[in-house]
Design an enzyme around this catalytic site. Structure first.
Site, short mmCIF file in Angstrom:
data_model
loop_
_atom_site.label_atom_id
_atom_site.label_comp_id
_atom_site.label_asym_id
_atom_site.label_seq_id
_atom_site.Cartn_x
_atom_site.Cartn_y
_atom_site.Cartn_z
N ARG A 128 17.32 42.71 15.21
CA ARG A 128 18.65 43.21 14.80
C ARG A 128 19.11 44.41 15.62
O ARG A 128 19.89 45.23 15.16
CB ARG A 128 18.66 43.57 13.31
CG ARG A 128 18.40 42.38 12.42
CD ARG A 128 18.88 42.64 11.03
NE ARG A 128 18.60 41.49 10.19
CZ ARG A 128 17.46 41.32 9.53
NH1 ARG A 128 16.51 42.24 9.59
NH2 ARG A 128 17.27 40.25 8.80
N LYS A 150 30.37 45.18 25.57
CA LYS A 150 30.61 43.74 25.38
C LYS A 150 29.40 42.97 25.94
O LYS A 150 29.02 43.18 27.09
CB LYS A 150 31.88 43.29 26.10
CG LYS A 150 33.14 43.69 25.37
CD LYS A 150 34.35 43.02 26.00
CE LYS A 150 35.63 43.44 25.30
NZ LYS A 150 36.83 42.91 25.98
N GLU A 192 39.18 44.85 40.33
CA GLU A 192 39.11 45.59 39.06
C GLU A 192 39.38 47.08 39.28
O GLU A 192 39.95 47.75 38.43
CB GLU A 192 37.75 45.39 38.39
CG GLU A 192 37.40 43.94 38.05
CD GLU A 192 38.01 43.44 36.73
OE1 GLU A 192 38.63 44.23 36.00
OE2 GLU A 192 37.85 42.23 36.46
N LYS A 234 37.66 53.71 31.81
CA LYS A 234 37.09 52.73 30.87
C LYS A 234 36.51 53.45 29.66
O LYS A 234 36.68 53.01 28.51
CB LYS A 234 36.02 51.88 31.56
CG LYS A 234 35.34 50.93 30.59
CD LYS A 234 35.48 49.51 30.92
CE LYS A 234 35.01 48.63 29.75
NZ LYS A 234 34.51 47.35 30.16
N GLU A 244 38.23 46.52 20.53
CA GLU A 244 39.45 45.88 21.05
C GLU A 244 40.38 45.37 19.95
O GLU A 244 40.76 44.21 19.92
CB GLU A 244 39.06 44.73 22.00
CG GLU A 244 40.23 44.34 22.91
CD GLU A 244 39.85 43.32 23.97
OE1 GLU A 244 38.88 43.56 24.70
OE2 GLU A 244 40.54 42.30 24.03
N ARG A 248 42.48 48.72 23.96
CA ARG A 248 41.45 48.25 24.91
C ARG A 248 41.88 46.95 25.60
O ARG A 248 41.44 46.66 26.71
CB ARG A 248 40.10 48.08 24.21
CG ARG A 248 38.98 47.67 25.16
CD ARG A 248 37.59 47.75 24.55
NE ARG A 248 36.61 47.21 25.46
CZ ARG A 248 35.31 47.32 25.31
NH1 ARG A 248 34.81 47.97 24.26
NH2 ARG A 248 34.47 46.80 26.18
N ASN A 252 42.53 44.02 30.06
CA ASN A 252 42.62 42.60 30.41
C ASN A 252 43.83 42.29 31.27
O ASN A 252 44.22 41.13 31.42
CB ASN A 252 42.66 41.75 29.13
CG ASN A 252 41.41 41.95 28.30
OD1 ASN A 252 40.32 42.04 28.85
ND2 ASN A 252 41.57 42.06 26.99
N HIS A 255 44.01 39.22 33.40
CA HIS A 255 42.92 38.34 32.99
C HIS A 255 43.39 37.07 32.28
O HIS A 255 42.74 36.04 32.39
CB HIS A 255 41.93 39.10 32.09
CG HIS A 255 41.04 40.05 32.87
ND1 HIS A 255 41.55 41.10 33.60
CD2 HIS A 255 39.70 40.10 33.02
CE1 HIS A 255 40.54 41.75 34.17
NE2 HIS A 255 39.41 41.16 33.84
N HIS A 259 41.96 33.93 33.83
CA HIS A 259 41.07 32.99 33.11
C HIS A 259 41.60 31.57 33.20
O HIS A 259 40.83 30.61 33.33
CB HIS A 259 40.92 33.39 31.65
CG HIS A 259 40.07 34.61 31.46
ND1 HIS A 259 40.18 35.43 30.36
CD2 HIS A 259 39.11 35.15 32.24
CE1 HIS A 259 39.32 36.43 30.48
NE2 HIS A 259 38.66 36.29 31.60
N HIS A 272 35.56 35.82 39.88
CA HIS A 272 36.36 36.37 38.78
C HIS A 272 37.42 37.37 39.29
O HIS A 272 38.60 37.28 38.93
CB HIS A 272 35.42 37.01 37.76
CG HIS A 272 36.12 37.70 36.65
ND1 HIS A 272 36.85 37.01 35.70
CD2 HIS A 272 36.24 39.02 36.34
CE1 HIS A 272 37.37 37.89 34.84
NE2 HIS A 272 37.02 39.10 35.22
N1 GLY Z 1 36.14 43.94 30.42
C1 GLY Z 1 37.09 44.43 29.53
C2 GLY Z 1 36.51 45.22 28.42
O1 GLY Z 1 35.36 45.60 28.47
O2 GLY Z 1 37.17 45.45 27.44
#
Ligand code: GLY
Length: 375
Positions: A128, A150, A192, A234, A244, A248, A252, A255, A259, A272
């Site tokens: 956990r 993430k 990026e 960031k 998010e 946040r 994107n 993106h 995508h 990417h």
């Molecule tokens: N890659 C975008 C984020 O971490 O929110």
């Protein structure tokens, strides 16, 4: 307490008791043991890395950790996005059991975005939640995926659909590790870097316009400065909106379009960052179509910098009109869809973006078409 030498930059991700530092300095890999020992103690460490990166950097990292009294194990997996699966995570959980990794243990993700996501997910679930350290080795991972928690794996239903937020204890960034990166991958990471200027920091965009050649040549001082600025931006987004729910999502930018391009080209044609670069052009076109973009220069400046970073400006297809329709359809499957509405992050002026939900479908198709060329 981490003692900083002048050559080191420390940026804090402020999240209450889950706050952590990002430390940036050339040569940091060899000092990982000293740096991590201070916060993590002398427990068992499992380094997770792909076979290529492990061949380059696992031994110096391992020696550094062992010198500080840690018991170190290494698990590798084949390089590439195909490894980001639940099967691979299951194999790594078996390895955690085999190495008797208990709750005092630590997982170190050594590698690019795939490694950070996979190893982070393994750490999020084992017992956990085990402590995690991110040591990114690609530009994309340094400026984006290693920061912010993430983690996840892909599934037949889509990319990154199974995952968890798992903030690391620490992110160690050694810009010297970028020297082993393939040129094309490195340049894709610059997309990026460019993105941060457009969404939040006009002076940083202008700085990139001045220093593009140094960044392309991987000049250590320029790279360290750019990585640090991306991490500062960031870190601010993550501190403001960890999971998010709102702001946040600005990260994107490009993106949603990108995508769709990756899906259309089966993740095989564009890296990417290259797809995101095309996506940023399309986002600027949509912002123009919607009358959101109030800066007449932005699209041209963005194009020029993308070109200087040797990123593709157009996507060549046999039938652009049909492709634009298909691509717009893919957007409806994007992970960022909320309540059935696709959210687009659009530039308003350099350093400022807005979120737009469900614009007119014809304008979305036109935005895709703006960067498509007939074969
Ligand atoms: N890659 C975008 C984020 O971490 O929110």
């Amino acid at each position: 307490m981490v003692v900083m030498t002048p050559a080191r930059t420390r940026i804090d991700v402020t999240l209450g008791e889950r706050s952590y530092p990002i430390i940036i300095a050339p040569g940091l890999l060899a000092e990982a043991g000293t740096l991590l020992g201070e916060t993590l103690g002398t427990g068992t460490v499992l380094i997770i890395s792909d076979e290529r990166v492990a061949g380059l950097y696992a031994q110096p990292l391992r020696s550094s950790l062992e010198r500080c009294g840690m018991r170190v194990h290494l698990e590798t997996f084949p390089p590439g996005e195909e490894a980001k699966t639940l099967d691979q995570a299951s194999r790594l959980w078996q390895a955690c059991a085999g190495h008797r990794l208990d709750r005092c243990g630590v997982i170190v993700a050594l590698g690019g975005g795939v490694t950070g996501d996979l190893a982070g997910f393994v750490a999020a679930c084992w017992m956990r939640g085990l402590r995690l350290v991110q040591i990114p080795t690609t530009l994309l991972a340094m400026v984006d995926s290693s920061v912010g928690g993430k983690t996840g794996v892909n599934s037949p239903a889509g990319k990154n659909l199974i995952g968890a937020f798992k903030q690391p204890q620490c992110v160690l960034i050694d810009p010297e590790l970028l020297r082993s990166m393939d040129d094309r991958e490195y340049r894709a990471g610059l997309a990026e870097v460019l993105k941060y200027g457009v969404i939040r920091d006009a002076p940083f965009f202008a700085w990139q316009e001045e220093h593009a050649e140094e960044l392309l040549a991987r000049d250590p001082a320029a790279v360290a400065q750019a990585v640090a600025q991306c991490c500062r931006i960031k870190a601010a987004y993550v501190a403001a909106d960890e999971t998010e729910q709102g702001v946040r999502a600005e990260l994107n930018y490009g993106h949603t379009f990108g995508h769709a391009i990756e899906l259309e080209t089966k993740y095989a044609r564009y890296l990417h960052g290259e797809a995101v670069g095309l996506g940023m052009r399309m986002a600027a076109a949509l912002a123009t179509g919607l009358g959101v973009l109030g800066d007449g220069d932005l699209a041209a400046r963005q194009d020029r910098l993308l070109a200087r970073y040797h990123l593709p400006l157009t996507y060549t297809v046999a039938d652009p009109a049909a492709a634009a329709q298909r691509l717009a359809g893919h957007c409806r499957l994007d992970k960022k869809v909320a309540h059935g509405r696709t959210r687009f992050i659009l530039p308003r002026r350099m350093g400022e973006v807005v979120t737009h939900e469900a614009p007119d479908a014809a304008l979305v198709v036109e935005a895709f078409a703006s960067a498509l060329r007939g074969a």
